[in-house]
Design an enzyme around this catalytic site. Structure first.
Site, mmCIF file in Angstrom:
data_model
loop_
_atom_site.group_PDB
_atom_site.id
_atom_site.type_symbol
_atom_site.label_atom_id
_atom_site.label_comp_id
_atom_site.label_asym_id
_atom_site.label_seq_id
_atom_site.Cartn_x
_atom_site.Cartn_y
_atom_site.Cartn_z
ATOM 1 N N TRP A 1 80.767 110.208 -65.921
ATOM 2 C CA TRP A 1 79.344 110.387 -65.662
ATOM 3 C C TRP A 1 78.654 109.478 -66.675
ATOM 4 O O TRP A 1 78.638 109.767 -67.869
ATOM 5 C CB TRP A 1 78.949 111.851 -65.838
ATOM 6 N N ASN B 1 85.304 111.093 -73.254
ATOM 7 C CA ASN B 1 84.112 111.882 -72.919
ATOM 8 C C ASN B 1 83.195 111.861 -74.126
ATOM 9 O O ASN B 1 83.669 111.988 -75.253
ATOM 10 C CB ASN B 1 84.458 113.354 -72.666
ATOM 11 N N GLY B 2 81.887 111.759 -73.890
ATOM 12 C CA GLY B 2 80.941 111.845 -74.995
ATOM 13 C C GLY B 2 80.301 110.499 -75.286
ATOM 14 O O GLY B 2 80.248 109.613 -74.431
ATOM 15 N N GLU C 1 62.531 128.319 -62.156
ATOM 16 C CA GLU C 1 63.922 128.175 -61.731
ATOM 17 C C GLU C 1 63.999 127.808 -60.240
ATOM 18 O O GLU C 1 64.819 126.986 -59.831
ATOM 19 C CB GLU C 1 64.687 129.479 -62.034
ATOM 20 N N LYS D 1 65.759 124.451 -58.823
ATOM 21 C CA LYS D 1 66.810 124.442 -57.805
ATOM 22 C C LYS D 1 66.456 123.474 -56.680
ATOM 23 O O LYS D 1 67.280 122.698 -56.235
ATOM 24 C CB LYS D 1 67.010 125.835 -57.184
ATOM 25 N N GLU E 1 66.742 119.825 -57.870
ATOM 26 C CA GLU E 1 68.126 119.431 -58.174
ATOM 27 C C GLU E 1 68.912 119.047 -56.931
ATOM 28 O O GLU E 1 69.659 118.077 -56.950
ATOM 29 C CB GLU E 1 68.882 120.611 -58.826
#
Ligand code: HGA
Length: 609
Positions: free
Chosen positions: A73, A103-104, A482, A486, A489
């Site tokens: 990602w 990762n990171g 929220e 949703k 997203e």
């Protein structure tokens, strides 16, 4: 976010690596790759799905008994094949000598890159990761373990890496600092992964590496070294929690499955709860709760909204001054510290990088007490807090969080009532009533889930919109937030949420006949105020989509569409009201044909800053 898998075995490990990547797909990724050490390092990389990588690998007859694999990602450099991991380094030891997955973020990568470029290393990618490959190559002294131990001391930032070397074909070295990495133990074969889920079906014997650990993975065994290069023993645990989590059953998407699992997840989260007693949160909870005089909640995304809801509960029921802050903001400012404020960190994975860093910072600032609300027992957050409440949502695979949210709310409600009781603000009678309400919650949720066909009818209209407003008041304002999160997203519709009383201070300018306005309308003390706000919308031609409690006397009329919820559920009402908003986002996304479980640009456990 990114996922790592590594393996050393006697058999061909390519199927294990690819299966591991598939199991990590739920975390979200934009490209993937796999490399093996078989008379030299060979790799395949793709900006498509893991299934595509698998086809490519099958066609080339790619095989080997040691290898590393990755789902990426992107943080540094676009999602492109040259940026996909594994990254290789060629140089003084020959072509493709070192391979790395990571990762990171390596924060000091620019200075290291300049140094390595000056030495003649050629960079093929824009990633921060590639410096690790070249640095290991440049520092290589004939022993990969020793070299990696040296190299990680030069890296700053947060990372988990897996490294292998052409000249040491039966070995993979792993290291972690700030990002999770686990070891899987097999019989005559051993593994590395960023998440135990990757190894489900391969081994259930898992070692959770600690901060600064470097691990030498070979066929015959693993050796672990701490940040001072001292060999250490870390205990293996049997991890079986993930089996079955990947099975979709009758559902089309994990998100839908997880929405419908909420009654079960809440039942499990409440298992063993007979009353509101400190022991629920850990052995020292009574002592700790007796010392606090305020609460500071730190979280990100959906978990932040569960924290916002808890603020209303903690202040009104437990009488505790409560602040809620986005972890990525808190960690970089200088707050006025009340050392007696209980730090509450909330995270599904327990590995959210910003929340972990905020927790560490809060401790440095002098906060004495902390508790984690978390879905993963073995996570860093649970290890690094004094107290914890584990939600038992089960593995959540859909990137858009659903059951993690409602189980977090359940845990935060238990925390509120426990603190209220300790502070003499909960009578025995109220305690019994709230216990009854909690136990009935899964049944009440079932009746909300039964509203799905009505929500589907609305979703058709929403799918044609590009904007939506969400309104709520008080305890249900975070629920409106929220709901909007949703929708954006997974359907990519621009959605904003406001406390309904704020409409007239700005957002009312957006309201036209084209603007759907979703209203969360519980029959609570604010219902009459909310009705006035709804009138303000109607007067400007806005279309209202109202989730109204059965006893609230709001009915459909021109421009006012109503779905009737069960009767008002008191303090626990937010847990019921969020569910139709989850369904609305899901069915709208479905109607728009988006990739519901893997929305663009997003990832599951946000393990980078
Ligand atoms: N910084 C690396 C890895 C990114 C990552 O860990 N994402 O979750 C890159 O951009 O490739």
């Amino acid at each position: 976010m990114c996922g790592i898998v590594g393996a050393v075995a006697q058999r061909n490990i390519v199927p294990i690596l690819l299966e591991g990547l598939k199991r990590l797909e739920y975390r979200g990724y934009d490209s993937c790759g796999v490399a093996v050490n078989s008379q030299g390092l060979k790799r395949a990389r793709s900006v498509a799905r893991v299934a595509e990588l698998e086809r490519e690998v099958e066609q080339t007859g790619f095989a080997g008994s040691a290898g590393i694999a990755h789902t990426r990602w992107a943080t540094h450099g676009a999602p492109a094949t040259n940026n996909a991991h594994p990254h290789f380094s060629s140089g003084k030891h020959g072509e493709n000598f070192i391979g790395v997955v990571h990762n990171g973020i390596i924060e000091n990568y620019e200075s290291i890159r300049d140094e390595l470029k000056a030495k003649g290393y050629h960079f093929e990618s824009q990633t921060d990761t590639e410096v690790v490959a070249h640095l290991v190559n440049d520092s290589y002294d004939g022993d990969l373990l020793r070299t990696v131990q040296k190299v990680v001391k030069r890296l700053t930032g947060a990372f988990a890496i897996a490294v292998f070397c052409k000249d040491e074909p039966e070995r993979v070295i792993g290291a972690r600092l700030g990002c999770p990495l686990i070891v899987g133990l097999g019989h005559g074969e051993n593994f590395l992964a960023s998440d135990a889920m990757a190894l489900a079906g391969t081994t259930d014997q898992i070692i959770y590496l600690e901060e600064g650990d470097v691990v030498d993975v070979k066929r015959e065994g693993v050796r672990i070294f701490d940040r001072d290069d001292q060999e250490v023993q870390r205990k293996a645990q049997t991890v079986t929690a993930y089996s079955g989590a990947i099975d979709l059953g009758p559902y089309r998407h994990y998100m839908q499955k997880e929405i419908f699992e909420q009654p079960r997840a809440i039942t499990d989260t409440l298992e063993g709860v007979q009353g509101f007693v400190p022991d629920l949160f850990g052995q020292r909870a009574e002592e700790v709760f007796g010392q606090i005089d305020a609460v500071q909640i730190l979280a990100c995304g959906t978990s932040y909204y569960s924290g916002m809801t808890a603020k209303y509960w903690l202040e009104s029921v437990a009488g505790l001054p409560t602040s809620v802050e986005i972890a990525s903001e808190y960690r970089y400012r200088t707050p006025a510290v009340n050392p007696n404020a209980l730090i509450v960190v909330i995270s599904q994975s327990g590995e959210t990088a910003d929340t972990l860093a905020a927790l560490k910072y809060a401790k440095e600032l002098g906060h004495k007490h902390s508790i984690a609300i978390c879905n993963v027992a073995t996570s860093a957050m649970v290890r690094e807090t004094e107290l914890a409440y584990l939600t038992r949502a089960g593995a959540e695979i859909g990137v858009a969080s659903t059951k993690a949210f409602t189980t977090q709310l359940t845990a935060l409600f238990l925390l509120t009532l426990t603190l209220a009781k300790m502070r003499g603000r909960l009578s025995a009678e109220e305690e019994q009533q709230q216990l009854r309400n909690l136990r009935h919650l899964p049944t009440a949720l079932q009746s909300v889930l039964a509203l799905e066909p009505q929500v589907i009818a609305w979703a058709e209209a929403f799918a044609r919109k590009e904007n939506a407003l969400f309104l709520g008041r008080g305890l249900h304002y975070p629920i409106a937030l929220e709901g909007a999160l949703k929708l954006k997203e997974i359907s990519y519709i621009h959605a904003e949420a406001y406390p309904a009383g704020e409409l007239k201070h700005g957002p009312l300018a957006l309201v036209t006949a084209e603007m759907p306005v979703v209203t969360v309308a519980p029959n609570d003390a604010l219902i009459e105020k909310l009705k006035s706000n709804m009138q303000e919308v109607r007067a400007r031609g806005g279309q209202l989509y109202v989730f109204a409690d059965g006893d609230s006397h709001i009915s459909s009329s021109e421009g006012v569409h109503v779905i009737r919820m069960p009767e008002h559920y008191g303090l626990l009402s937010p847990i019921l009201h969020v569910v139709p908003l989850q369904l609305l986002a899901y069915h709208t996304a479905l109607a728009r044909g988006t990739d519901v479980d893997k929305p663009r640009n997003l990832a599951k456990s946000v393990t980078v800053e």
